[in-house]
Scaffold this active site. Sequence first.
Site, PDB file in Angstrom:
ATOM      1  N   ASP A  98       0.941  -1.182   0.055  1.00  0.00           N
ATOM      2  CA  ASP A  98      -0.052   0.020   0.120  1.00  0.00           C
ATOM      3  C   ASP A  98       0.826   1.135   0.014  1.00  0.00           C
ATOM      4  O   ASP A  98       1.749   1.420   0.960  1.00  0.00           O
ATOM      5  CB  ASP A  98      -0.618  -0.049   1.440  1.00  0.00           C
ATOM      6  N   ASP A 199      -3.075   4.739  -2.337  1.00  0.00           N
ATOM      7  CA  ASP A 199      -4.152   5.158  -1.473  1.00  0.00           C
ATOM      8  C   ASP A 199      -4.600   6.647  -2.152  1.00  0.00           C
ATOM      9  O   ASP A 199      -3.806   7.414  -2.196  1.00  0.00           O
ATOM     10  CB  ASP A 199      -3.534   5.245  -0.257  1.00  0.00           C
ATOM     11  N   GLU A 254      -6.550   3.809  -5.882  1.00  0.00           N
ATOM     12  CA  GLU A 254      -7.642   3.942  -5.205  1.00  0.00           C
ATOM     13  C   GLU A 254      -8.265   5.328  -5.615  1.00  0.00           C
ATOM     14  O   GLU A 254      -7.442   6.469  -5.617  1.00  0.00           O
ATOM     15  CB  GLU A 254      -7.659   4.019  -3.602  1.00  0.00           C
ATOM     16  N   HIS A 327     -11.045  -3.362   3.509  1.00  0.00           N
ATOM     17  CA  HIS A 327     -11.060  -2.829   4.776  1.00  0.00           C
ATOM     18  C   HIS A 327     -11.905  -1.579   5.129  1.00  0.00           C
ATOM     19  O   HIS A 327     -12.003  -1.199   6.205  1.00  0.00           O
ATOM     20  CB  HIS A 327      -9.562  -2.810   5.293  1.00  0.00           C
ATOM     21  N   ASP A 328     -12.552  -1.048   4.147  1.00  0.00           N
ATOM     22  CA  ASP A 328     -13.211  -0.079   4.107  1.00  0.00           C
ATOM     23  C   ASP A 328     -14.608  -0.187   4.064  1.00  0.00           C
ATOM     24  O   ASP A 328     -15.594   0.714   4.194  1.00  0.00           O
ATOM     25  CB  ASP A 328     -12.778   1.016   3.074  1.00  0.00           C
TER      26      ASP A 328
HETATM   27  C1  NOJ Z   1      -8.370   4.955   1.854  1.00  0.00           C
HETATM   28  C2  NOJ Z   1      -8.037   3.845   2.670  1.00  0.00           C
HETATM   29  O1  NOJ Z   1      -8.333   2.559   2.284  1.00  0.00           O
HETATM   30  C3  NOJ Z   1      -8.710   4.039   4.094  1.00  0.00           C
HETATM   31  O2  NOJ Z   1      -8.567   3.012   4.953  1.00  0.00           O
HETATM   32  C4  NOJ Z   1      -7.963   5.197   4.726  1.00  0.00           C
HETATM   33  O3  NOJ Z   1      -8.560   5.520   6.089  1.00  0.00           O
HETATM   34  C5  NOJ Z   1      -7.955   6.577   3.903  1.00  0.00           C
HETATM   35  N1  NOJ Z   1      -7.703   6.192   2.436  1.00  0.00           N
HETATM   36  C6  NOJ Z   1      -6.929   7.463   4.090  1.00  0.00           C
HETATM   37  O4  NOJ Z   1      -5.591   7.203   4.169  1.00  0.00           O
END
Ligand code: NOJ
Length: 555
Positions: A98, A199, A254, A327-328
């Site tokens: 990541d 990210d 992302e 994970h989100d």
């Molecule tokens: C996206 C990540 O997947 C998430 O877990 C994170 O809180 C935010 N970006 C900030 O880095």
Amino acid sequence: MQKSWYKEMSVYQVWPRSFCDGDGDGIGDLKGVLSKLDYIKSLGVDAIWFSPLYKSPQKDYGYDIADYRSIQPEYGTMEDFKLVLDEAHKRGLKVIMDLVINHTSDQHEWFKKSIEEPDSKYHNYYHWYKGKGKRRPNNWMSTFAGPAWEYNEKLDEYYLHLFAVEQPDLNMDNPEVREEVKDIMRFWLDMGVDGFREDVITFISKKEGLPSSPYWFPVATGIEKYMHGPHLDEYLLEFKNDVLSKYDCMTVGEAPMMTTKNALKHITEGPNQHLNMMFHFEHMAADCLFYSWFKTKFSLKRLKKVFSRWQKDLYGKAWNALYLENHDQPRVINRYGSTKYRVESAKMLAVTYICQCGTPFIYQGQEIGMLNYPFTDIEQYTDVSTKNNYDVAKAIMGPDRALKLANYASRDNARTVVQWNTEKNAGFTTADEPWFMVNPNYKEINVEAAEKDPDSILNFYRALLKFRKENEVVIYGDYKEHYKRSKDLYVYERNYEGKRLLVINSFTENAVNFKAPEGFDLSKGKCVLTNYKDPKVSGNAFTTKPYETRVYLFE
Ligand code: NOJ
């Protein structure tokens, strides 16, 4: 369409803190990962994406990095990481790191120096601005709720943080910051990692002067000023030309709020391509308004529209990144499937996305059908964005409804520990207490039980990934949707070099009459994947069972 290893692979995501604890301190770590490499390999995936393993105060569980070149001590040492990398490679598993470069931790040396030595170059590594009188520099709000600015008394200045207060945004317009990013990339690529998941990469370039937004949202006000900023193309191309193109590596960016039109600017194959793929979010809004806290009823039609748009707009030009969990995101069975038909709907959802054209990503626990946690109190949550969003929701709708919403929408649902067996703490740790919740359903839902059951979700994933690997039509085939107007069925075909696939998915427990689309004779196809025994057909038609899935191959 150009063939490539990153298109043919499938990826398993490890969120290290909750994956497996190897040293008995209650926190997942690299020793735990090492002990599970054979398990990961057995799924039939080709790569592991590690959520951040770097040294971090863990305010956002690793997405707040204090040192890009060291491993979080709770997870192990750099030697432990190198061993995992080596052992993964020995098993033919690639390793994707990541890369979090939109922001650092406030405990990063750069940020500390930006305060302690305001005349040093580090001050310009971040977005430090004077206030407007007593007001903040602009009206932007953090995506984690609350203002996007934090005041520092010593400097009498504010710094920008699009996420938590402890996650100051880097100033990517500063060429020295971009050089730092490139050095970090080289550091990991030289060590042998195979790529990056980048990210919130589409947030790194902010509109000049950081102007206020004319719109107001309860979270992320100002997002249109940076979600696809003015220099994004330029910076991504610079990273590619100066570093990434010199290695045999892959990137997946992302990209919140991403549309196919904008994505194509970055991932269209050719010399100006910036990234290999993008994680967009549009298909994660079939039960909410662009963001899981604005909950709506699940709509299959909405989901299908997004799936088909991305499949059609990218085909032959660019490559999709496919996912339903990470994970989100809360667990997908709770959102798009059915807890009553957990096993059936988990398998159907797996087919739904993995049989599309793109690289599939599978999140830890998804392969055994893990579910959301039955939270009863806001104090049980640990995620910073959940707590902030809860406060906003509570002010609008009161504590009971806000908690209900958190239970549905919180990313903590995906962060409970992986359920390995029926032993204490679901086999995740030998410590008395794991760092976070164990879902009480672990006696029923765990890897060991799934291993023993030939009809488990786990074994279905294995069969599905094997089928994908052995059939290029799943990887490279084109895509055509049928039954577009159905609110219950998601049906599509794939075609490649004379082979055809018909994928039929029911998103309801009700019986639905399905008739094969024109040009398909089901009696001539082979039902290669299904979640019920003995799939019968009569007169080129059948009536669906709850959450049924069938994949027919025509050769
Ligand atoms: C996206 C990540 O997947 C998430 O877990 C994170 O809180 C935010 N970006 C900030 O880095």
